[in-house]
Design an enzyme around this catalytic site. Structure first.
Site, PDB file in Angstrom:
ATOM      1  N   CYS A  20      32.711  52.884  -3.781  1.00 33.72           N
ATOM      2  CA  CYS A  20      31.324  53.320  -3.708  1.00 33.72           C
ATOM      3  C   CYS A  20      31.140  54.121  -2.427  1.00 33.72           C
ATOM      4  CB  CYS A  20      30.434  52.091  -3.704  1.00 33.72           C
ATOM      5  SG  CYS A  20      28.711  52.484  -3.470  1.00 33.72           S
ATOM      6  N   ARG A  38      27.242  50.726 -10.774  1.00 30.53           N
ATOM      7  CA  ARG A  38      27.688  49.409 -10.340  1.00 30.53           C
ATOM      8  C   ARG A  38      26.807  48.279 -10.859  1.00 30.53           C
ATOM      9  NH1 ARG A  38      31.198  48.897  -6.359  1.00 30.53           N
ATOM     10  NH2 ARG A  38      30.307  46.857  -5.956  1.00 30.53           N
ATOM     11  N   ILE A  56      23.449  46.203   6.679  1.00 34.18           N
ATOM     12  CA  ILE A  56      23.825  45.826   5.306  1.00 34.18           C
ATOM     13  C   ILE A  56      25.089  46.584   4.883  1.00 34.18           C
ATOM     14  CG2 ILE A  56      23.043  45.644   2.896  1.00 34.18           C
ATOM     15  CD1 ILE A  56      21.284  44.030   4.772  1.00 34.18           C
ATOM     16  N   ARG A  87      19.675  59.666 -10.335  1.00 37.22           N
ATOM     17  CA  ARG A  87      19.935  58.254 -10.643  1.00 37.22           C
ATOM     18  C   ARG A  87      18.740  57.386 -10.260  1.00 37.22           C
ATOM     19  NH1 ARG A  87      24.143  56.227  -7.304  1.00 37.22           N
ATOM     20  NH2 ARG A  87      23.324  54.362  -8.242  1.00 37.22           N
ATOM     21  N   ASP A 125      17.875  50.780   1.840  1.00 44.89           N
ATOM     22  CA  ASP A 125      17.651  51.895   0.915  1.00 44.89           C
ATOM     23  C   ASP A 125      16.625  52.900   1.437  1.00 44.89           C
ATOM     24  OD1 ASP A 125      19.499  50.772  -0.747  1.00 44.89           O
ATOM     25  OD2 ASP A 125      18.043  49.863  -2.107  1.00 44.89           O
ATOM     26  N   ARG A 162      31.774  47.385  -1.504  1.00 45.17           N
ATOM     27  CA  ARG A 162      30.755  46.560  -2.146  1.00 45.17           C
ATOM     28  C   ARG A 162      31.431  45.511  -3.026  1.00 45.17           C
ATOM     29  NH1 ARG A 162      26.093  50.409  -4.385  1.00 45.17           N
ATOM     30  NH2 ARG A 162      24.985  48.453  -4.585  1.00 45.17           N
ATOM     31  N   PRO A 163      31.911  44.441  -2.380  1.00 45.81           N
ATOM     32  CA  PRO A 163      32.625  43.413  -3.152  1.00 45.81           C
ATOM     33  C   PRO A 163      31.665  42.633  -4.052  1.00 45.81           C
ATOM     34  CG  PRO A 163      32.329  42.700  -0.876  1.00 45.81           C
ATOM     35  CD  PRO A 163      31.777  44.099  -0.964  1.00 45.81           C
ATOM     36  N   ASP A 165      32.572  39.232  -4.711  1.00 50.14           N
ATOM     37  CA  ASP A 165      33.112  37.873  -4.600  1.00 50.14           C
ATOM     38  C   ASP A 165      32.021  36.801  -4.709  1.00 50.14           C
ATOM     39  OD1 ASP A 165      32.408  39.209  -2.103  1.00 50.14           O
ATOM     40  OD2 ASP A 165      32.937  37.334  -1.102  1.00 50.14           O
ATOM     41  N   LYS A 177      13.594  51.080 -10.135  1.00 51.28           N
ATOM     42  CA  LYS A 177      14.951  51.105 -10.717  1.00 51.28           C
ATOM     43  C   LYS A 177      15.662  49.776 -10.473  1.00 51.28           C
ATOM     44  CE  LYS A 177      18.425  53.013  -8.180  1.00 51.28           C
ATOM     45  NZ  LYS A 177      19.588  52.135  -7.967  1.00 51.28           N
ATOM     46  N   ASN A 178      15.629  49.317  -9.222  1.00 50.34           N
ATOM     47  CA  ASN A 178      16.423  48.139  -8.881  1.00 50.34           C
ATOM     48  C   ASN A 178      15.832  46.847  -9.439  1.00 50.34           C
ATOM     49  OD1 ASN A 178      18.217  49.794  -7.665  1.00 50.34           O
ATOM     50  ND2 ASN A 178      17.665  49.273  -5.547  1.00 50.34           N
TER      51      ASN A 178
HETATM   52  N1  EPU Z   1      28.281  41.581  -0.518  1.00 53.38           N
HETATM   53  C1  EPU Z   1      29.399  40.778  -0.375  1.00 53.38           C
HETATM   54  N2  EPU Z   1      29.849  40.097  -1.469  1.00 53.38           N
HETATM   55  C2  EPU Z   1      29.240  40.183  -2.687  1.00 53.38           C
HETATM   56  C3  EPU Z   1      28.097  40.974  -2.814  1.00 53.38           C
HETATM   57  C4  EPU Z   1      27.632  41.673  -1.714  1.00 53.38           C
HETATM   58  O1  EPU Z   1      29.962  40.698   0.705  1.00 53.38           O
HETATM   59  O2  EPU Z   1      29.699  39.516  -3.637  1.00 53.38           O
HETATM   60  C5  EPU Z   1      27.774  42.340   0.635  1.00 53.38           C
HETATM   61  C6  EPU Z   1      27.689  43.840   0.360  1.00 53.38           C
HETATM   62  O3  EPU Z   1      28.928  44.476   0.612  1.00 53.38           O
HETATM   63  C7  EPU Z   1      26.597  44.273   1.284  1.00 53.38           C
HETATM   64  C8  EPU Z   1      25.653  43.086   1.270  1.00 53.38           C
HETATM   65  O4  EPU Z   1      26.428  41.966   0.837  1.00 53.38           O
HETATM   66  O5  EPU Z   1      27.079  44.432   2.597  1.00 53.38           O
HETATM   67  C9  EPU Z   1      24.458  43.239   0.375  1.00 53.38           C
HETATM   68  O6  EPU Z   1      24.865  43.651  -0.912  1.00 53.38           O
HETATM   69  P1  EPU Z   1      24.062  43.269  -2.218  1.00 53.38           P
HETATM   70  O7  EPU Z   1      24.939  42.481  -3.120  1.00 53.38           O
HETATM   71  O8  EPU Z   1      22.753  42.663  -1.844  1.00 53.38           O
HETATM   72  O9  EPU Z   1      23.826  44.691  -2.897  1.00 53.38           O
HETATM   73  P2  EPU Z   1      23.648  44.936  -4.440  1.00 53.38           P
HETATM   74  O10 EPU Z   1      22.927  43.791  -5.027  1.00 53.38           O
HETATM   75  O11 EPU Z   1      24.945  45.348  -5.039  1.00 53.38           O
HETATM   76  C10 EPU Z   1      21.288  46.070  -4.349  1.00 53.38           C
HETATM   77  C11 EPU Z   1      20.700  47.409  -4.655  1.00 53.38           C
HETATM   78  C12 EPU Z   1      21.156  48.415  -3.615  1.00 53.38           C
HETATM   79  C13 EPU Z   1      20.716  47.916  -2.243  1.00 53.38           C
HETATM   80  C14 EPU Z   1      21.277  46.511  -1.981  1.00 53.38           C
HETATM   81  C15 EPU Z   1      20.809  45.897  -0.678  1.00 53.38           C
HETATM   82  C16 EPU Z   1      20.491  47.433  -7.060  1.00 53.38           C
HETATM   83  C17 EPU Z   1      20.894  48.008  -8.366  1.00 53.38           C
HETATM   84  N3  EPU Z   1      21.142  47.841  -5.978  1.00 53.38           N
HETATM   85  O12 EPU Z   1      22.699  46.222  -4.424  1.00 53.38           O
HETATM   86  O13 EPU Z   1      20.469  49.622  -3.922  1.00 53.38           O
HETATM   87  O14 EPU Z   1      21.166  48.787  -1.241  1.00 53.38           O
HETATM   88  O15 EPU Z   1      20.872  45.633  -3.056  1.00 53.38           O
HETATM   89  O16 EPU Z   1      19.429  45.817  -0.653  1.00 53.38           O
HETATM   90  O17 EPU Z   1      19.576  46.633  -7.003  1.00 53.38           O
HETATM   91  C18 EPU Z   1      20.112  51.933  -3.982  1.00 53.38           C
HETATM   92  O18 EPU Z   1      19.154  51.729  -4.752  1.00 53.38           O
HETATM   93  O19 EPU Z   1      20.312  53.045  -3.440  1.00 53.38           O
HETATM   94  C19 EPU Z   1      21.044  50.843  -3.702  1.00 53.38           C
HETATM   95  C20 EPU Z   1      22.268  51.038  -3.233  1.00 53.38           C
END
Ligand code: EPU
Length: 458
Positions: free
Chosen positions: A124, A100, A347, A417, A325, A129-130, A132, A22-23
């Site tokens: 969330c 998201r 994380i 999902r 995850d 989950r910012p 920025d 999925k991811n």
């Molecule tokens: N973060 C920031 N700023 C940002 C983005 C992220 O501070 O702009 C922080 C987040 O709050 C978090 C950390 O950085 O503490 C990592 O977040 P990341 O951006 O890597 O998460 P994501 O890309 O939104 C993906 C997966 C998640 C998985 C995370 C971490 C997808 C669709 N989602 O999310 O998957 O937990 O990476 O590996 O790829 C799941 O499948 O259940 C799921 C939540």
């Protein structure tokens, strides 16, 4: 709303084919916005989130061919994508709030169409989950970003094209996976060289780079914290198979462990699972893989268990560390280990909604900030429990498979999902699990009833 009703105690045995990730699939689908030529993706799983991304891309002017269905013995379906109306640039709140990952249309749309409007994702269940870092990265490429009525509006500079830059994507919790996907997918069409420092090293990013490269992008360093991109003027079509889902694979491995089972996983991305495999072996599972497998991302792994589960210490980290995850699923397994385990979440420090529900089933877990101490108990006892997010739901299903008596996992739409037909796949491995409508809903009582207990291929 559906729920699962599980009678615990059955030992899971058989063979299962792991579905496409999925991811990985979500940013790959978004990357099809980068070209007007057809892009074909194989092994796309049939999941609610994939359906949402499909709906979103169709709203953004992409024609998608293929019904998305696939049989139990293959990794997923073939979908063909082609942009037919590039004028549609608005990812609306109605869809973004359901998923998201809609945010990963921002980079490709901006780079290809010069403008993108994507609703800002809201709250969330697993914590703050910012985004920025996504925005900072796109601004470094020269985009102007403003917020308008809850939408992010991004535009390329007056020159008409993004321009390469050196970008640091590290945040307080390490790198960002979808942020890296977004910036990378925009930089491929920027003028000149972009260097992303503190890029996410997750295998799903490597898979995205494989597709982008097949489309004509010039990228070095995928899988390392420094990715270098030399922008090109246009990208073309490509055919690409989505990598198998390491989280689905890890979840079924935990299912083998918690039921003292014997499972063979086909199409298993063992090369992307070093930390979870190491943890499972420390817990006491026996994992046999073929070291000469031609593709270690699509290998076969057999998982068996010697009754005794040992406690371990786990800390979630960015790849190649232990994945967040799989934290909830491992917690369910460790609830039955002989001794105290320590799980630290680095994380998403708030990602512990499953703790209270596991406790309802007799687990002994104490949480202190980002750490949970799990004292193994002799048995779990079935109870009605509430799924709160995707992976928490999976942990409750695992606990239900091992618990004495009946467990009802409510609100399994969270599970749908990210796990394709989980109850059917578990049934075919011997579990007694049924999907029902939650009382109070008009739909028919029982949708699927457990049956097969024999070894089967799923
Ligand atoms: N973060 C920031 N700023 C940002 C983005 C992220 O501070 O702009 C922080 C987040 O709050 C978090 C950390 O950085 O503490 C990592 O977040 P990341 O951006 O890597 O998460 P994501 O890309 O939104 C993906 C997966 C998640 C998985 C995370 C971490 C997808 C669709 N989602 O999310 O998957 O937990 O990476 O590996 O790829 C799941 O499948 O259940 C799921 C939540």
């Amino acid at each position: 709303m559906d729920r699962f009703v599980i009678r615990g105690g059955a030992r899971l045995c058989g063979t299962i084919t792991i579905k496409g990730s999925k991811n990985a699939a979500l940013p790959l689908m978004a990357a099809t916005l980068l070209t007007d030529e057809p892009v074909i993706l194989d092994d796309v799983p049939d999941l609610a989130d994939i359906g949402n991304m499909r709906r979103l891309l169709e709203e953004l002017g992409v024609r998608i061919d293929g019904d998305g269905r696939s049989g139990p013995e293959v990794a997923g379906a073939r979908l063909a994508f082609q942009v037919i109306d590039p004028a549609q640039c608005h990812a609306r709140y109605d869809i973004v709030r359901t998923m998201r990952a809609s945010i990963c249309t921002l980079g490709p749309m901006l780079a290809r169409r010069g403008e993108a409007r994507v609703s800002l994702p809201g709250g969330c269940a697993i914590g703050q989950r910012p985004i920025d870092l996504h925005l900072r990265g796109l601004e470094a490429l020269g985009a102007t970003i403003e917020l308008d009525s809850g939408d992010i509006v991004a535009r390329v500079p007056k020159s008409g094209r993004l321009r390469g830059a050196r970008i640091f994507l590290g945040g307080p919790f390490g790198s960002t996976v979808l942020g890296t996907a977004n910036v990378l997918s925009a930089a491929v069409l920027a003028e000149g060289r972009t260097v992303i420092e503190a890029a996410a090293c997750e295998p799903e990013i490597v898979d995205l780079v494989r597709l982008l490269t097949a489309m004509g992008a010039r990228i070095e360093g995928a899988g390392s914290p420094r990715i270098t991109i030399d922008g090109v003027e246009r990208l073309g079509g490509a055919v690409h198979a989505v990598m198998p889902d390491r989280i689905e694979a890890g979840t079924y491995m935990c299912a083998a462990g918690i039921t003292n089972g014997d499972l063979t996983l086909r199409n298993c991305p063992i090369d992307a699972m070093i930390a979870p495999l190491d943890a499972l072996e420390r817990i006491g599972l026996i994992i046999t893989t073929d070291p000469t497998a031609p593709d270690p991302l699509r290998a076969e792994a057999r998982v068996t268990c010697s009754r005794l589960l040992r406690p371990v210490q786990l800390t979630t980290q960015p790849h190649p560390g232990f994945p967040t995850d799989l934290q909830a699923q491992f917690m369910a397994l460790l609830c039955l280990a002989e001794g105290n385990s320590v799980i630290t979440e680095r994380i998403y420090p708030e990602r512990f909604l499953h703790v209270a529900e596991l406790t309802r089933m007799g687990a002994s877990v104490i949480r202190q900030g980002p750490t949970a101490i799990v004292s193994g108990v002799r048995r779990l006892v079935g109870a009605p429990v509430m799924a709160s997010d995707l992976r928490a739901s999976a942990s409750l299903v695992l606990a239900g498979l091992a618990a004495e008596g009946v467990t009802e996992v409510n609100r399994v739409y969270h599970l749908d999902r990210g796990y394709e037909q989980m109850e059917r796949r578990l049934q075919m491995l011997g579990a007694d699990i049924a999907r029902e409508r939650e009382p109070g809903h008009a739909e028919p009582e029982v949708v699927v009833r457990a049956g097969a207990r024999q070894r089967a291929s799923v």
